[in-house]
Each structure stands twice: as C-alpha cells, then as structure tokens.
Design a protein around this motif. Structure first.
Motif, PDB file in Angstrom:
ATOM      1  N   ASP A  61      27.799  49.938  51.520  1.00  0.00           N
ATOM      2  CA  ASP A  61      29.210  49.570  51.574  1.00  0.00           C
ATOM      3  C   ASP A  61      29.349  48.172  52.145  1.00  0.00           C
ATOM      4  O   ASP A  61      29.113  47.938  53.320  1.00  0.00           O
ATOM      5  CB  ASP A  61      29.980  50.576  52.442  1.00  0.00           C
ATOM      6  CG  ASP A  61      31.462  50.265  52.492  1.00  0.00           C
ATOM      7  OD1 ASP A  61      31.915  49.336  51.797  1.00  0.00           O
ATOM      8  OD2 ASP A  61      32.171  50.955  53.248  1.00  0.00           O
ATOM      9  N   LEU A  62      29.740  47.241  51.275  1.00  0.00           N
ATOM     10  CA  LEU A  62      29.903  45.852  51.709  1.00  0.00           C
ATOM     11  C   LEU A  62      31.341  45.563  52.110  1.00  0.00           C
ATOM     12  O   LEU A  62      31.674  44.442  52.467  1.00  0.00           O
ATOM     13  CB  LEU A  62      29.486  44.908  50.576  1.00  0.00           C
ATOM     14  CG  LEU A  62      27.997  44.917  50.224  1.00  0.00           C
ATOM     15  CD1 LEU A  62      27.780  44.265  48.865  1.00  0.00           C
ATOM     16  CD2 LEU A  62      27.200  44.188  51.292  1.00  0.00           C
ATOM     17  N   GLY A  63      32.193  46.556  51.994  1.00  0.00           N
ATOM     18  CA  GLY A  63      33.593  46.362  52.382  1.00  0.00           C
ATOM     19  C   GLY A  63      34.515  46.014  51.239  1.00  0.00           C
ATOM     20  O   GLY A  63      35.692  45.724  51.452  1.00  0.00           O
ATOM     21  N   ILE A  64      33.990  46.043  50.003  1.00  0.00           N
ATOM     22  CA  ILE A  64      34.861  45.786  48.844  1.00  0.00           C
ATOM     23  C   ILE A  64      35.760  47.012  48.638  1.00  0.00           C
ATOM     24  O   ILE A  64      35.273  48.144  48.595  1.00  0.00           O
ATOM     25  CB  ILE A  64      34.028  45.486  47.581  1.00  0.00           C
ATOM     26  CG1 ILE A  64      33.244  44.181  47.775  1.00  0.00           C
ATOM     27  CG2 ILE A  64      34.920  45.409  46.338  1.00  0.00           C
ATOM     28  CD1 ILE A  64      32.234  43.884  46.692  1.00  0.00           C
ATOM     29  N   THR A  65      37.066  46.773  48.532  1.00  0.00           N
ATOM     30  CA  THR A  65      38.015  47.888  48.498  1.00  0.00           C
ATOM     31  C   THR A  65      38.544  48.202  47.102  1.00  0.00           C
ATOM     32  O   THR A  65      39.251  49.191  46.916  1.00  0.00           O
ATOM     33  CB  THR A  65      39.205  47.598  49.424  1.00  0.00           C
ATOM     34  OG1 THR A  65      39.798  46.352  49.012  1.00  0.00           O
ATOM     35  CG2 THR A  65      38.769  47.481  50.874  1.00  0.00           C
ATOM     36  N   GLY A  66      38.241  47.344  46.116  1.00  0.00           N
ATOM     37  CA  GLY A  66      38.732  47.587  44.755  1.00  0.00           C
ATOM     38  C   GLY A  66      39.040  46.274  44.066  1.00  0.00           C
ATOM     39  O   GLY A  66      38.571  45.215  44.504  1.00  0.00           O
ATOM     40  N   ILE A  67      39.864  46.373  43.015  1.00  0.00           N
ATOM     41  CA  ILE A  67      40.279  45.160  42.300  1.00  0.00           C
ATOM     42  C   ILE A  67      41.315  44.430  43.156  1.00  0.00           C
ATOM     43  O   ILE A  67      42.171  45.057  43.789  1.00  0.00           O
ATOM     44  CB  ILE A  67      40.881  45.536  40.916  1.00  0.00           C
ATOM     45  CG1 ILE A  67      39.805  46.203  40.037  1.00  0.00           C
ATOM     46  CG2 ILE A  67      41.463  44.311  40.221  1.00  0.00           C
ATOM     47  CD1 ILE A  67      40.369  46.856  38.775  1.00  0.00           C
ATOM     48  N   HIS A  68      41.244  43.099  43.196  1.00  0.00           N
ATOM     49  CA  HIS A  68      42.239  42.291  43.912  1.00  0.00           C
ATOM     50  C   HIS A  68      43.262  41.757  42.908  1.00  0.00           C
ATOM     51  O   HIS A  68      44.451  42.020  43.025  1.00  0.00           O
ATOM     52  CB  HIS A  68      41.537  41.149  44.646  1.00  0.00           C
ATOM     53  CG  HIS A  68      42.398  40.350  45.575  1.00  0.00           C
ATOM     54  ND1 HIS A  68      43.396  39.500  45.128  1.00  0.00           N
ATOM     55  CD2 HIS A  68      42.409  40.252  46.933  1.00  0.00           C
ATOM     56  CE1 HIS A  68      43.977  38.923  46.171  1.00  0.00           C
ATOM     57  NE2 HIS A  68      43.406  39.365  47.278  1.00  0.00           N
ATOM     58  N   HIS A  69      42.785  41.003  41.923  1.00  0.00           N
ATOM     59  CA  HIS A  69      43.662  40.501  40.862  1.00  0.00           C
ATOM     60  C   HIS A  69      42.842  40.227  39.615  1.00  0.00           C
ATOM     61  O   HIS A  69      41.615  40.256  39.652  1.00  0.00           O
ATOM     62  CB  HIS A  69      44.416  39.241  41.316  1.00  0.00           C
ATOM     63  CG  HIS A  69      43.554  38.054  41.622  1.00  0.00           C
ATOM     64  ND1 HIS A  69      43.028  37.813  42.871  1.00  0.00           N
ATOM     65  CD2 HIS A  69      43.095  37.044  40.840  1.00  0.00           C
ATOM     66  CE1 HIS A  69      42.317  36.693  42.857  1.00  0.00           C
ATOM     67  NE2 HIS A  69      42.321  36.207  41.632  1.00  0.00           N
ATOM     68  N   VAL A  70      43.538  39.970  38.522  1.00  0.00           N
ATOM     69  CA  VAL A  70      42.905  39.531  37.277  1.00  0.00           C
ATOM     70  C   VAL A  70      43.637  38.271  36.859  1.00  0.00           C
ATOM     71  O   VAL A  70      44.870  38.219  36.913  1.00  0.00           O
ATOM     72  CB  VAL A  70      43.014  40.598  36.165  1.00  0.00           C
ATOM     73  CG1 VAL A  70      42.449  40.077  34.845  1.00  0.00           C
ATOM     74  CG2 VAL A  70      42.305  41.890  36.584  1.00  0.00           C
ATOM     75  N   THR A  71      42.878  37.240  36.471  1.00  0.00           N
ATOM     76  CA  THR A  71      43.485  35.967  36.107  1.00  0.00           C
ATOM     77  C   THR A  71      43.137  35.604  34.669  1.00  0.00           C
ATOM     78  O   THR A  71      41.964  35.555  34.305  1.00  0.00           O
ATOM     79  CB  THR A  71      43.023  34.854  37.073  1.00  0.00           C
ATOM     80  OG1 THR A  71      43.513  35.157  38.372  1.00  0.00           O
ATOM     81  CG2 THR A  71      43.551  33.503  36.639  1.00  0.00           C
ATOM     82  N   SER A  72      44.170  35.355  33.877  1.00  0.00           N
ATOM     83  CA  SER A  72      43.985  35.142  32.447  1.00  0.00           C
ATOM     84  C   SER A  72      44.726  33.902  31.968  1.00  0.00           C
ATOM     85  O   SER A  72      45.691  33.463  32.587  1.00  0.00           O
ATOM     86  CB  SER A  72      44.501  36.356  31.673  1.00  0.00           C
ATOM     87  OG  SER A  72      43.785  37.509  32.060  1.00  0.00           O
ATOM     88  N   GLY A  73      44.280  33.384  30.835  1.00  0.00           N
ATOM     89  CA  GLY A  73      44.944  32.252  30.206  1.00  0.00           C
ATOM     90  C   GLY A  73      46.031  32.740  29.268  1.00  0.00           C
ATOM     91  O   GLY A  73      45.751  33.431  28.292  1.00  0.00           O
ATOM     92  N   ALA A  74      47.280  32.403  29.593  1.00  0.00           N
ATOM     93  CA  ALA A  74      48.387  32.697  28.686  1.00  0.00           C
ATOM     94  C   ALA A  74      48.574  31.477  27.794  1.00  0.00           C
ATOM     95  O   ALA A  74      47.818  30.515  27.868  1.00  0.00           O
ATOM     96  CB  ALA A  74      49.644  33.010  29.479  1.00  0.00           C
ATOM     97  N   SER A  75      49.606  31.521  26.985  1.00  0.00           N
ATOM     98  CA  SER A  75      49.884  30.377  26.111  1.00  0.00           C
ATOM     99  C   SER A  75      51.118  29.655  26.650  1.00  0.00           C
ATOM    100  O   SER A  75      51.004  28.779  27.502  1.00  0.00           O
ATOM    101  CB  SER A  75      50.051  30.881  24.677  1.00  0.00           C
ATOM    102  OG  SER A  75      50.153  29.790  23.811  1.00  0.00           O
ATOM    103  N   GLY A  76      52.305  30.056  26.202  1.00  0.00           N
ATOM    104  CA  GLY A  76      53.521  29.446  26.741  1.00  0.00           C
ATOM    105  C   GLY A  76      53.931  30.098  28.044  1.00  0.00           C
ATOM    106  O   GLY A  76      53.673  31.288  28.262  1.00  0.00           O
ATOM    107  N   ALA A  77      54.604  29.343  28.910  1.00  0.00           N
ATOM    108  CA  ALA A  77      54.986  29.873  30.222  1.00  0.00           C
ATOM    109  C   ALA A  77      56.153  30.862  30.115  1.00  0.00           C
ATOM    110  O   ALA A  77      56.092  31.964  30.664  1.00  0.00           O
ATOM    111  CB  ALA A  77      55.343  28.724  31.159  1.00  0.00           C
ATOM    112  N   GLN A  78      57.203  30.490  29.400  1.00  0.00           N
ATOM    113  CA  GLN A  78      58.345  31.409  29.290  1.00  0.00           C
ATOM    114  C   GLN A  78      57.957  32.678  28.529  1.00  0.00           C
ATOM    115  O   GLN A  78      58.369  33.779  28.904  1.00  0.00           O
ATOM    116  CB  GLN A  78      59.518  30.710  28.567  1.00  0.00           C
ATOM    117  CG  GLN A  78      60.794  31.538  28.549  1.00  0.00           C
ATOM    118  CD  GLN A  78      61.357  31.734  29.959  1.00  0.00           C
ATOM    119  OE1 GLN A  78      61.570  30.774  30.692  1.00  0.00           O
ATOM    120  NE2 GLN A  78      61.574  32.986  30.365  1.00  0.00           N
ATOM    121  N   GLU A  79      57.134  32.488  27.518  1.00  0.00           N
ATOM    122  CA  GLU A  79      56.625  33.633  26.741  1.00  0.00           C
ATOM    123  C   GLU A  79      55.882  34.612  27.654  1.00  0.00           C
ATOM    124  O   GLU A  79      56.018  35.834  27.531  1.00  0.00           O
ATOM    125  CB  GLU A  79      55.687  33.059  25.675  1.00  0.00           C
ATOM    126  CG  GLU A  79      54.887  33.998  24.855  1.00  0.00           C
ATOM    127  CD  GLU A  79      53.893  33.222  23.986  1.00  0.00           C
ATOM    128  OE1 GLU A  79      54.252  32.875  22.854  1.00  0.00           O
ATOM    129  OE2 GLU A  79      52.756  32.952  24.441  1.00  0.00           O
TER     130      GLU A  79
END
Ligand SMILES: [Fe+2]
Length: 323
Positions: free
Chosen positions: A2-20
């Motif tokens: 056990d290294l102390g990792i508790t799960g997923i923190h976030h996922v970061t992805s490339g979108a296209s348009g910002a308003q979209e």
C-alpha cells in the motif's frame, strides 16, 4: 503493498471547441462546472476546464483542454486511455442511452461488462465515454432540471486503457502502484486499488494489433489519467518506489495550483499522474461559487490580458455552478 494511492484523481483530455465542451459536460452529461483556468504548460493560451460531481470531489474531476484554437490533432490508438467510465445508479443506463441517442452522441445501445450495464457515448471531439451502473457508489451527483439524483453521474467509475501487450502494464500497475487484479471479461481486465470499486478501478484492454496512438496534446485524445494520494508525503514515496523499480522517468513535483503532481510514462504508453488531494478547488474561490469565472494561478495573473485575449469566449450555464 500500500503506497497510499486512494483511487482515480482526475482524467485530462483534449477537447475541441471550448463552448462545445462546456455544453457537452454541463448540459448533456450534467456535471458541475468546478473550475475555469488555463493550461500551465507551453506558451499557447489554452483553457483548462474542470467538471465534477456535487461536492467537486477528487475522483469525479474531468478536465479538458479545448485545443481547437491551437490546432493540435492526433491519432487514436493503443497506449492511450480508450474509454473514461462514469458511475451512474442502478437502472440508469437506459436513461443515458436514450438521452445520448436523442442528443446525437451515441447509438442508444446498453451494453454489459463485468455484469454491469453501461451506455457508451462520445464527446463532440471524439473522446470515448461510458456510464456504468454501480449501486455501490455512495457519492452524490450534480443535478439539473432534466437530470435527477436517481440517474446523475456520481464520479469516475473506471478508466479503460488500450495496450498492445498487457503483461508489462500489469506489472507496472501491481508492483509499481499497488493495484490488485480483479477479473477478466473478454479483452478487458480490471485492476483495483484501495479495495477497488467505483473510482478505484482501471481496466487494461488488450489490443495487440492496434497501432500506437499519439502521445502529444490533441483534440479527441485523453492526455493522461491521474491517481490520487493524500499529500506530498505519499507522493514522494510513490516516486521513490517507482524509481527504485527502475522507472526512472518519474517527473519532479509540479505545482498545479489545486494539487501537486508527478508524472510517469507507463510501459503500456499511458501517461500516469499522481496528484495530491490536500489542496483542492476552494483555494481561489469559495466552495459555493466554483467555476463561475476564469481564474489564473498567481504566477500568470500579471499576464492576464495577454493570456485571455485569444481565448474563445464561453458562457457557463448558471445551472452548472449553482442550484
Ligand atoms: Fe492532470
């Protein structure tokens, strides 16, 4: 181990348009807007948009870089996160399948994997998502006029990564990070951390014939997945542990304002971040008013005019920030 990792923190992805992107996550998926800021790396001003569940919890945080204005494109393939899974309550998959079909983001078909019903859908930039029914998820979803609590997204369920060869990636997950193999269903094998279950699960998808995908920033590609540790103490221990196994390309600690991060390119090709959970999103705006306006880290504030000028103007619907 056990290294102390508790799960997923976030996922970061490339979108296209910002308003979209804002319209998709807050309107179609019904997530809460929890932060508007900018990408901290590189020289091109790009938004960094954060979405999450009712309490903006670590483990529910979907973040995007709308890369259309930078023109960043790439190729899907192995060595990438293929599908980002979100938990919904039991019997909610049919609601989502119908909703995404009506909105044009999916075929409206409910599938099943590991005995759980799921509905697959796609972000306008092509990112693959699914909502997965799991009654064991206690987290609270954000609700809107047409997404009630009995169907709302709880947070991440799991992240499915496409790999050509699962063996070395499985070794990295288990020996490097402390995951435990849970089960296999077809080409998918689940690994759990901190007891497994929603938000604590990753899947390896064995796709030996699939060509390697792009690692750079691009519209329509997941850039990285982040796992959570409580503080820099555990983060430093994970870094030392990985380096001690020979994974010597773990980055230095980077200040991401809302958390501190290290990054390691995994043997399967996916970029894995380890992020701290002790800072959070209420350091530069109140918990009640998250996501209402564009915020820059202190080191970018003197350049605000220059950074903001090229950004696509966006309107965040009030139902995405306030009830
Ligand atoms: Fe990240």
């Amino acid at each position: 181990m056990d290294l102390g990792i508790t799960g997923i923190h976030h996922v970061t992805s490339g979108a296209s348009g910002a308003q979209e992107d804002v319209d998709f996550f807050t309107g179609a998926v019904g997530l809460r807007m929890i932060k508007q800021t900018v990408l901290f790396d590189g020289n091109k001003p790009i938004y960094h948009l954060y979405y999450g569940n009712k309490k903006a919890e670590i483990g529910s945080v979907m973040t995007t870089f709308p890369f259309r204005q930078a023109g960043f494109t790439g190729r899907k393939g192995s060595g990438q996160v293929k599908t980002t899974g979100l938990t919904v309550p039991k019997d909610a998959a049919a609601f989502w399948a119908e909703r995404f079909k009506r909105l044009g983001f999916a075929t409206g078909v409910v599938t099943e994997r590991f005995g759980q019903k799921a509905a697959v859908f796609h972000h306008p930039a092509g990112l693959g998502f699914e909502v997965i029914e799991d009654a064991s998820d206690p987290r609270e979803g954000w609700t809107t006029a047409d997404i009630s609590t009995d169907v709302a997204v709880r947070g991440f369920h799991s992240v499915a990564m496409s790999v050509q060869d699962t063996e070395e990636m499985a070794r990295f997950l288990t020996e490097g990070l402390g995951f435990v193999r849970v089960a296999t269903d077809g080409a998918h094998t689940r690994y759990g951390i901190a007891g497994g279950g929603p938000g604590k699960t990753v899947e390896l998808v064995a796709e030996p014939e699939r060509k390697q995908g792009t690692w750079q920033f691009a519209q329509g590609l997941v850039h990285h997945m982040a796992l959570a540790v409580p503080t820099e103490t555990e983060q430093t221990a994970v870094k030392a542990h990985l380096e001690g196994l020979g994974y010597t390309d773990v980055s230095e600690i980077k200040d991401r304002n809302y958390f501190h991060s290290i990054y390691c390119r995994s043997p399967g090709g996916v970029l894995v971040e380890i992020a701290t959970s002790d800072i959070g999103f209420a350091i530069d705006e109140t918990k009640e008013h998250l996501g209402e306006k564009l915020l820059l880290p202190p080191w970018f504030e003197p350049r605000r005019a220059e950074i903001v000028a090229p950004l696509e103007p966006i309107v965040v619907p009030s139902y995405a920030t306030r009830h």
